[in-house]
Design a protein around this motif. Structure first.
Motif, PDB file in Angstrom:
ATOM      1  N   ASP A 111      19.749 -16.102  14.891  1.00 53.72           N
ATOM      2  CA  ASP A 111      19.674 -15.239  13.713  1.00 53.72           C
ATOM      3  C   ASP A 111      21.031 -14.672  13.320  1.00 53.72           C
ATOM      4  OD1 ASP A 111      16.840 -15.497  13.540  1.00 53.72           O
ATOM      5  OD2 ASP A 111      16.628 -14.012  15.142  1.00 53.72           O
ATOM      6  N   ASP A 112      22.075 -15.077  14.046  1.00 51.82           N
ATOM      7  CA  ASP A 112      23.406 -14.538  13.756  1.00 51.82           C
ATOM      8  C   ASP A 112      24.035 -15.298  12.588  1.00 51.82           C
ATOM      9  OD1 ASP A 112      25.812 -12.870  14.701  1.00 51.82           O
ATOM     10  OD2 ASP A 112      26.617 -14.904  14.654  1.00 51.82           O
ATOM     11  N   ARG A 113      24.389 -14.587  11.527  1.00 49.53           N
ATOM     12  CA  ARG A 113      24.847 -15.223  10.300  1.00 49.53           C
ATOM     13  C   ARG A 113      26.107 -16.052  10.524  1.00 49.53           C
ATOM     14  NH1 ARG A 113      28.532 -13.703   6.534  1.00 49.53           N
ATOM     15  NH2 ARG A 113      28.818 -11.684   7.562  1.00 49.53           N
ATOM     16  N   LYS A 114      27.088 -15.526  11.226  1.00 52.92           N
ATOM     17  CA  LYS A 114      28.333 -16.254  11.427  1.00 52.92           C
ATOM     18  C   LYS A 114      28.135 -17.492  12.298  1.00 52.92           C
ATOM     19  CE  LYS A 114      31.556 -12.413  10.718  1.00 52.92           C
ATOM     20  NZ  LYS A 114      32.678 -11.631  11.302  1.00 52.92           N
ATOM     21  N   THR A 115      27.278 -17.364  13.316  1.00 52.17           N
ATOM     22  CA  THR A 115      27.010 -18.516  14.177  1.00 52.17           C
ATOM     23  C   THR A 115      26.294 -19.606  13.400  1.00 52.17           C
ATOM     24  OG1 THR A 115      26.840 -17.047  16.103  1.00 52.17           O
ATOM     25  CG2 THR A 115      25.953 -19.261  16.336  1.00 52.17           C
ATOM     26  N   ILE A 116      25.340 -19.231  12.551  1.00 54.10           N
ATOM     27  CA  ILE A 116      24.616 -20.218  11.738  1.00 54.10           C
ATOM     28  C   ILE A 116      25.583 -20.939  10.803  1.00 54.10           C
ATOM     29  CG2 ILE A 116      22.883 -20.492   9.927  1.00 54.10           C
ATOM     30  CD1 ILE A 116      21.372 -18.147  11.179  1.00 54.10           C
ATOM     31  N   LYS A 117      26.471 -20.179  10.178  1.00 59.13           N
ATOM     32  CA  LYS A 117      27.430 -20.779   9.248  1.00 59.13           C
ATOM     33  C   LYS A 117      28.345 -21.762   9.970  1.00 59.13           C
ATOM     34  CE  LYS A 117      31.065 -19.572   5.929  1.00 59.13           C
ATOM     35  NZ  LYS A 117      31.841 -18.452   5.314  1.00 59.13           N
ATOM     36  N   LYS A 118      28.830 -21.375  11.150  1.00 57.86           N
ATOM     37  CA  LYS A 118      29.714 -22.250  11.919  1.00 57.86           C
ATOM     38  C   LYS A 118      28.980 -23.506  12.361  1.00 57.86           C
ATOM     39  CE  LYS A 118      33.622 -22.845  14.370  1.00 57.86           C
ATOM     40  NZ  LYS A 118      34.980 -22.832  13.834  1.00 57.86           N
ATOM     41  N   ALA A 119      27.744 -23.336  12.855  1.00 61.02           N
ATOM     42  CA  ALA A 119      26.966 -24.475  13.333  1.00 61.02           C
ATOM     43  C   ALA A 119      26.680 -25.451  12.202  1.00 61.02           C
ATOM     44  CB  ALA A 119      25.661 -23.977  13.953  1.00 61.02           C
ATOM     45  N   ARG A 120      26.324 -24.920  11.043  1.00 62.26           N
ATOM     46  CA  ARG A 120      26.031 -25.786   9.902  1.00 62.26           C
ATOM     47  C   ARG A 120      27.273 -26.560   9.470  1.00 62.26           C
ATOM     48  NH1 ARG A 120      23.823 -22.207   6.830  1.00 62.26           N
ATOM     49  NH2 ARG A 120      25.716 -21.640   5.682  1.00 62.26           N
ATOM     50  N   SER A 121      28.424 -25.892   9.468  1.00 60.61           N
ATOM     51  CA  SER A 121      29.652 -26.567   9.033  1.00 60.61           C
ATOM     52  C   SER A 121      30.031 -27.685   9.989  1.00 60.61           C
ATOM     53  CB  SER A 121      30.796 -25.551   8.922  1.00 60.61           C
ATOM     54  OG  SER A 121      31.233 -25.130  10.203  1.00 60.61           O
ATOM     55  N   LYS A 122      29.743 -27.531  11.290  1.00 57.41           N
ATOM     56  CA  LYS A 122      30.118 -28.553  12.268  1.00 57.41           C
ATOM     57  C   LYS A 122      29.094 -29.687  12.331  1.00 57.41           C
ATOM     58  CE  LYS A 122      33.941 -26.738  13.852  1.00 57.41           C
ATOM     59  NZ  LYS A 122      35.238 -27.429  13.711  1.00 57.41           N
ATOM     60  N   ILE A 123      27.823 -29.362  12.423  1.00 53.17           N
ATOM     61  CA  ILE A 123      26.802 -30.373  12.687  1.00 53.17           C
ATOM     62  C   ILE A 123      26.347 -31.081  11.416  1.00 53.17           C
ATOM     63  CG2 ILE A 123      24.572 -30.824  13.763  1.00 53.17           C
ATOM     64  CD1 ILE A 123      26.809 -29.787  15.637  1.00 53.17           C
ATOM     65  N   LEU A 124      26.250 -30.344  10.305  1.00 52.73           N
ATOM     66  CA  LEU A 124      25.717 -30.923   9.076  1.00 52.73           C
ATOM     67  C   LEU A 124      26.798 -31.313   8.073  1.00 52.73           C
ATOM     68  CD1 LEU A 124      22.640 -28.585   8.485  1.00 52.73           C
ATOM     69  CD2 LEU A 124      22.731 -30.766   9.706  1.00 52.73           C
ATOM     70  N   GLU A 125      27.940 -30.622   8.104  1.00 51.56           N
ATOM     71  CA  GLU A 125      28.986 -30.879   7.112  1.00 51.56           C
ATOM     72  C   GLU A 125      30.213 -31.544   7.735  1.00 51.56           C
ATOM     73  OE1 GLU A 125      29.734 -27.050   5.480  1.00 51.56           O
ATOM     74  OE2 GLU A 125      27.690 -26.791   4.734  1.00 51.56           O
ATOM     75  N   TRP A 126      30.288 -31.600   9.061  1.00 53.13           N
ATOM     76  CA  TRP A 126      31.387 -32.251   9.794  1.00 53.13           C
ATOM     77  C   TRP A 126      32.742 -31.688   9.379  1.00 53.13           C
ATOM     78  CZ3 TRP A 126      28.698 -36.717   7.181  1.00 53.13           C
ATOM     79  CH2 TRP A 126      27.525 -37.034   7.838  1.00 53.13           C
ATOM     80  N   THR A 127      32.837 -30.375   9.307  1.00 49.37           N
ATOM     81  CA  THR A 127      34.053 -29.719   8.841  1.00 49.37           C
ATOM     82  C   THR A 127      35.038 -29.522   9.990  1.00 49.37           C
ATOM     83  OG1 THR A 127      32.798 -28.545   7.141  1.00 49.37           O
ATOM     84  CG2 THR A 127      34.981 -27.676   7.700  1.00 49.37           C
ATOM     85  N   GLY A 128      36.265 -29.995   9.795  1.00 48.36           N
ATOM     86  CA  GLY A 128      37.350 -29.713  10.737  1.00 48.36           C
ATOM     87  C   GLY A 128      37.172 -30.312  12.112  1.00 48.36           C
ATOM     88  N   ILE A 129      36.449 -31.423  12.247  1.00 52.41           N
ATOM     89  CA  ILE A 129      36.237 -32.051  13.552  1.00 52.41           C
ATOM     90  C   ILE A 129      37.271 -33.162  13.746  1.00 52.41           C
ATOM     91  CG2 ILE A 129      34.631 -33.276  15.042  1.00 52.41           C
ATOM     92  CD1 ILE A 129      32.340 -32.088  13.475  1.00 52.41           C
ATOM     93  N   LEU A 130      38.049 -33.057  14.805  1.00 51.69           N
ATOM     94  CA  LEU A 130      39.013 -34.088  15.171  1.00 51.69           C
ATOM     95  C   LEU A 130      38.606 -34.694  16.517  1.00 51.69           C
ATOM     96  CD1 LEU A 130      42.329 -32.232  14.302  1.00 51.69           C
ATOM     97  CD2 LEU A 130      41.026 -33.786  12.845  1.00 51.69           C
ATOM     98  N   ALA A 131      39.139 -35.863  16.798  1.00 53.09           N
ATOM     99  CA  ALA A 131      38.790 -36.534  18.050  1.00 53.09           C
ATOM    100  C   ALA A 131      39.128 -35.684  19.267  1.00 53.09           C
ATOM    101  CB  ALA A 131      39.495 -37.889  18.128  1.00 53.09           C
ATOM    102  N   LYS A 132      40.194 -34.885  19.181  1.00 52.89           N
ATOM    103  CA  LYS A 132      40.583 -34.057  20.324  1.00 52.89           C
ATOM    104  C   LYS A 132      39.595 -32.921  20.568  1.00 52.89           C
ATOM    105  CE  LYS A 132      43.701 -31.124  17.551  1.00 52.89           C
ATOM    106  NZ  LYS A 132      45.106 -30.684  17.380  1.00 52.89           N
ATOM    107  N   HIS A 133      38.673 -32.683  19.630  1.00 56.12           N
ATOM    108  CA  HIS A 133      37.673 -31.632  19.791  1.00 56.12           C
ATOM    109  C   HIS A 133      36.368 -32.174  20.368  1.00 56.12           C
ATOM    110  CE1 HIS A 133      39.861 -29.837  16.052  1.00 56.12           C
ATOM    111  NE2 HIS A 133      40.551 -29.655  17.165  1.00 56.12           N
ATOM    112  N   PHE A 134      36.298 -33.469  20.670  1.00 55.81           N
ATOM    113  CA  PHE A 134      35.049 -34.073  21.122  1.00 55.81           C
ATOM    114  C   PHE A 134      34.683 -33.597  22.527  1.00 55.81           C
ATOM    115  CE2 PHE A 134      35.162 -38.250  18.445  1.00 55.81           C
ATOM    116  CZ  PHE A 134      35.034 -37.484  17.296  1.00 55.81           C
ATOM    117  N   SER A 135      33.388 -33.564  22.785  1.00 57.56           N
ATOM    118  CA  SER A 135      32.886 -33.359  24.140  1.00 57.56           C
ATOM    119  C   SER A 135      32.943 -34.696  24.882  1.00 57.56           C
ATOM    120  CB  SER A 135      31.443 -32.864  24.086  1.00 57.56           C
ATOM    121  OG  SER A 135      30.589 -33.874  23.561  1.00 57.56           O
ATOM    122  N   PRO A 136      32.777 -34.705  26.223  1.00 62.50           N
ATOM    123  CA  PRO A 136      32.778 -35.986  26.948  1.00 62.50           C
ATOM    124  C   PRO A 136      31.739 -36.962  26.409  1.00 62.50           C
ATOM    125  CG  PRO A 136      33.021 -34.170  28.492  1.00 62.50           C
ATOM    126  CD  PRO A 136      32.771 -33.541  27.136  1.00 62.50           C
ATOM    127  N   ALA A 137      30.551 -36.468  26.056  1.00 61.38           N
ATOM    128  CA  ALA A 137      29.513 -37.359  25.517  1.00 61.38           C
ATOM    129  C   ALA A 137      29.926 -37.946  24.176  1.00 61.38           C
ATOM    130  CB  ALA A 137      28.199 -36.592  25.368  1.00 61.38           C
TER     131      ALA A 137
END
Length: 575
Positions: free
Chosen positions: A356-382
């Motif tokens: 329910d945290d507004r900032k966390t929701i915004k960040k999660a949406r930008s990463k998972i649904l909009e792929w904002t600012g993701i570089l290969a060096k930010h990847f998890s092992p999987a």
């Protein structure tokens, strides 16, 4: 950083319970942490930091780029430190040597290659001082946790990127925003620029000029005033320290007193600095979870009603799975679902009230649904272990140990004769002057071993891998590479492979997998499938090949390599 904070930072190391102050004379133990002196992980990290300091003192001179060996060593150390900075701590029992060896060689080569490109681009960079006071600042902080840049050189704020168009577009806006946030003129920014690391190119503008272009004619002064007013309302954390005489203001995430050992506790969902995804977020049900795990959990709840399968289907949809980031994201999702199942947790159990945290929701949406600012060096092992990469490695090298004579030594000779690194894709090199040595060496090897079928098969199989990898490095618009690769496949198909004694099941699986890679580049057997399969005597192994095709089709489908599944199915008609 400014004194005394610069000196203080060198004495902090990560431990299981937070950040530990290791400076001499501050040996008291914080009540909430175990004694770091008895912690073997902390001891290893202390030894590691001591070695790193000595290494940098010996090999890293400011403003000087050393030889290839030095660059590779520094690249490995920096990648190792970046992992620690991201919260990836060593397991118990790991040695300093083990941590050092844990950095993949391909990442080291990639970073060293970028540094070599930088060496040729230094003349395009703004002037900076090496002697006396330095005028460069790495990762300048404009608003802690909200706005951090890449590099300030002289009076120019630089964004460093690999060249993706959408990334560059976003970074241009960030540059102007960061310059506007420096209201106290802490960094003296007068120009902003983008350095594209892959090509070594730099473009820069006066801040006002770039702002005017981005605003499309709107008054820049008015926009800057409105922007600063908005940020003053929204951002409540303290700004960076502006001078050596200033002291840290309230609201810092940790307190480090002058006496007594202090441990800085990382607050849940309140990271120190910018968060990219692989950093440790929290411990739930005795298991560690990252920010990628948090963001996936939040998106699952807020957009898919807590249904992981629905989120999976969303990533797999045609409109999403064609994007280059969808496969890494899907791999992390599969891994996360497995770990949650083992821990018997739901998405709601994992993220708790942060759903329910507004900032966390915004960040999660930008990463998972909009792929904002993701570089290969930010990847998890999987996210780094994607099926397409596994397929390419298996197709190029995966069956060689089952050949009567291994192609490996012949591939090494072909790679040594090639004037570029075959295993560093994406260089986009012209073929003229680059591929002739490779195919000349292949011809010489084939002539040398023409009378020994098992060795000739190994030579020609090595030639297929070298030809394929060359196409990953070179500009495909040049037809000569495709022509040479096509002829190499036809010669491979004319080899008397049955005389070598190789297991037919091994041979056909290996041949079909490497053919799949070539088909992707429009080379033989693309358009010459019937000729190649006839040369190989496919009609004599029809039942076996049908079984191999079925198995590969099932494997590709399970890994969501739909194009591969369709193409391998198409090969049936040529058997």
């Amino acid at each position: 950083m400014v004194p005394p904070f610069r000196d203080k930072a060198a004495d902090m190391l990560p431990a299981a319970r937070g950040w530990v102050d290791t400076a001499p004379g501050r040996s008291a133990v914080h009540p909430s942490a175990a004694d770091p002196e008895s912690d073997p992980v902390a001891n290893v990290l202390t030894e590691l930091m001591d070695r790193v300091r000595r290494y940098f003192a010996k090999y890293s001179t400011v403003g000087v780029i050393g030889g290839a060996e030095t660059e590779a060593g520094l690249a490995r150390v920096c990648l190792m430190l970046a992992r620690l900075e991201a919260g990836v701590l060593p397991e118990r029992g790991t040695t300093v040597e083990g941590i050092h060896r844990g950095v993949p060689d391909d990442e080291v080569r990639e970073v060293a290659g970028l540094v070599r490109t930088l060496r040729g681009s230094l003349t395009a960079l703004p002037p900076f001082k090496v002697a006396g006071a330095l005028s460069g600042v790495v990762e300048p902080v404009f608003v802690r946790g909200h706005a951090e840049g890449d590099l300030v050189v002289g009076s120019t704020l630089l964004a460093v990127c690999l060249g993706d168009h959408s990334e560059v577009t976003q970074r241009l806006r960030h540059l102007v925003a960061h310059a506007w946030l420096d209201a106290d003129d802490l960094y003296h920014i007068r120009e902003v620029g983008v350095y594209v690391a892959a090509s070594g190119s730099l473009v820069s503008w006066p801040v006002a000029d770039l702002a005017a272009q981005l605003l499309c004619g709107r008054n820049a002064d008015t926009a800057r005033t409105e922007f600063r007013a908005l940020t003053e309302r929204e951002i409540t954390v303290p700004r960076p320290v502006a001078s050596p005489s200033a002291t840290a203001r309230g609201g810092s995430p940790a307190t480090v007193p002058r006496s007594g050992r202090a441990v800085m506790t990382l607050n849940r969902a309140t990271p120190l600095g910018t968060v990219y995804g692989p950093e440790a977020w929290d411990t739930v049900a005795d298991a560690k979870w990252t920010y990628w795990d948090l963001w996936f959990g939040v998106v699952c709840i807020t957009h898919y009603g807590g249904d992981w399968d629905a989120l999976d289907a969303g990533l797999y949809s045609t409109s999403h799975f064609t994007h280059g980031l969808s496969e890494p994201l899907w791999c992390h999702l599969v891994d996360l679902k497995s770990r949650l199942s083992a821990a018997r947790l739901t998405a709601a159990d994992l993220v708790g009230d942060l759903a329910d945290d507004r900032k966390t929701i915004k960040k999660a949406r930008s990463k998972i649904l909009e792929w904002t600012g993701i570089l290969a060096k930010h990847f998890s092992p999987a996210m780094r272990d994607v099926p397409s990469d596994r397929f390419h490695f298996r197709a190029h090298f995966g069956h060689w140990d089952q050949y009567p004579v291994s192609p490996r030594p012949f591939y090494s000779r072909l790679a040594a004769a090639t004037p570029f690194d075959l295993e560093q894709p994406g260089q986009w090199l012209p073929t003229f002057g680059n591929i002739e040595p490779l195919f000349h060496a292949l011809e010489e090897l084939e002539a040398e071993h023409a009378t020994t079928p098992s060795t000739l098969l190994a030579v020609r199989r090595a030639g297929l891998t070298a030809s394929s990898l060359a196409q990953h490095c070179c500009d495909p618009s040049y037809g000569d590479l495709a022509s040479d690769a096509s002829e190499a496949i036809v010669r491979f198909s004319l080899t008397d492979w049955r005389a070598t004694g190789i297991d037919p099941a091994v041979f056909w699986r290996d041949a079909l997998e490497i053919f799949m890679v070539f088909i992707n580049f429009g080379c033989a057997p693309f358009g010459r499938e019937r000729e190649v399969m006839a040369n190989l005597g496919a009609d004599r192994n029809r039942t076996l090949i049908e079984h191999v095709v079925d198995d590969l089709h099932a494997s590709y489908t399970a890994d969501r390599l739909e194009w591969n599944a369709r193409e391998v199915e198409r090969l049936r008609e040529f058997v």
